[in-house]
Design a protein around this motif. Structure first.
Motif, short mmCIF file in Angstrom:
data_model
loop_
_atom_site.label_atom_id
_atom_site.label_comp_id
_atom_site.label_asym_id
_atom_site.label_seq_id
_atom_site.Cartn_x
_atom_site.Cartn_y
_atom_site.Cartn_z
N CYS A 106 0.85 -1.18 0.00
CA CYS A 106 0.00 0.00 0.00
C CYS A 106 0.89 1.24 0.00
CB CYS A 106 -0.93 -0.03 1.21
SG CYS A 106 -2.12 -1.38 1.12
N PHE A 107 0.36 2.32 -0.50
CA PHE A 107 1.17 3.52 -0.70
C PHE A 107 0.92 4.56 0.38
CE2 PHE A 107 0.84 1.41 -4.72
CZ PHE A 107 2.09 1.53 -5.25
N TYR A 108 2.03 5.13 0.88
CA TYR A 108 2.01 6.12 1.95
C TYR A 108 2.89 7.29 1.56
CZ TYR A 108 0.08 2.56 5.07
OH TYR A 108 -0.71 1.62 5.67
N GLN A 134 5.96 9.67 2.45
CA GLN A 134 7.20 9.54 3.20
C GLN A 134 7.66 10.95 3.55
OE1 GLN A 134 10.78 8.53 1.07
NE2 GLN A 134 11.47 7.22 2.73
N TRP A 137 7.01 7.65 8.14
CA TRP A 137 5.87 7.45 7.26
C TRP A 137 4.80 8.46 7.58
CZ3 TRP A 137 6.83 4.81 3.18
CH2 TRP A 137 7.76 3.78 3.21
N PHE A 176 -1.65 7.51 4.83
CA PHE A 176 -1.99 6.50 3.84
C PHE A 176 -2.57 7.19 2.61
CE2 PHE A 176 -5.36 3.90 2.00
CZ PHE A 176 -4.63 2.78 1.64
N HIS A 184 -4.51 2.07 -1.84
CA HIS A 184 -4.40 0.61 -1.69
C HIS A 184 -3.66 0.01 -2.89
CE1 HIS A 184 -6.84 -0.28 1.84
NE2 HIS A 184 -7.70 0.65 1.44
N THR A 193 -5.04 -2.75 5.32
CA THR A 193 -3.92 -2.61 4.40
C THR A 193 -3.13 -3.90 4.42
OG1 THR A 193 -2.51 -1.67 6.10
CG2 THR A 193 -3.77 -0.12 4.75
N LYS A 253 4.66 -1.22 2.98
CA LYS A 253 4.57 0.22 2.70
C LYS A 253 5.46 0.60 1.53
CE LYS A 253 3.37 1.64 7.35
NZ LYS A 253 3.68 2.52 8.47
N HIS A 279 4.51 6.82 -1.87
CA HIS A 279 3.64 7.49 -2.86
C HIS A 279 4.24 8.84 -3.21
CE1 HIS A 279 0.11 9.83 -4.23
NE2 HIS A 279 -0.24 8.68 -4.79
#
Length: 101
Positions: free
Chosen positions: A2-4, A6, A16, A19, A22, A32, A36, A39
């Motif tokens: 899943c993309f977070y 940074q 991190w 969120f 997905h 999720t 990680k 994104h």
């Protein structure tokens, strides 16, 4: 996967953020996958908590060293033996705490 977001801090550390999206793996609604991926990378001028603690301890260390130096200059430091000794113990303790961080 899943993309977070940074968050990159000025000291080089990162953490991190929120969120964002997905991945294609199947999972229950609202969960999720646990992996990680980045994104978007946001940079901040802040320092991490560990670096801030180290800076605080280094300021206290310099302050104690200056006090000991000043007390030893004043009349040979004979009238402040206990103060010098306790400050030297504080200096050792601060050095140890900085090393463990």
């Amino acid at each position: 996967m899943c993309f977070y977001d940074q968050i990159k801090l000025s000291c080089g550390d990162y953490k991190w953020g929120h969120f964002r999206r997905h991945c294609n793996r199947e999972m229950r609604v609202g969960e999720t996958c646990g992996i990680k991926l980045v994104h978007t990378t946001l940079t901040r001028e802040d320092k991490c908590k560990t670096c801030m603690k180290i800076e605080i301890k280094q300021r206290r260390l310099v302050k104690e060293q200056d006090r000991v130096r000043r007390w030893r200059k004043e009349q040979g430091g004979a009238n402040r033996c206990a103060s010098v000794e306790s400050s030297e113990h504080e200096i050792l303790r601060l050095n140890y705490e900085i090393q463990t961080l």
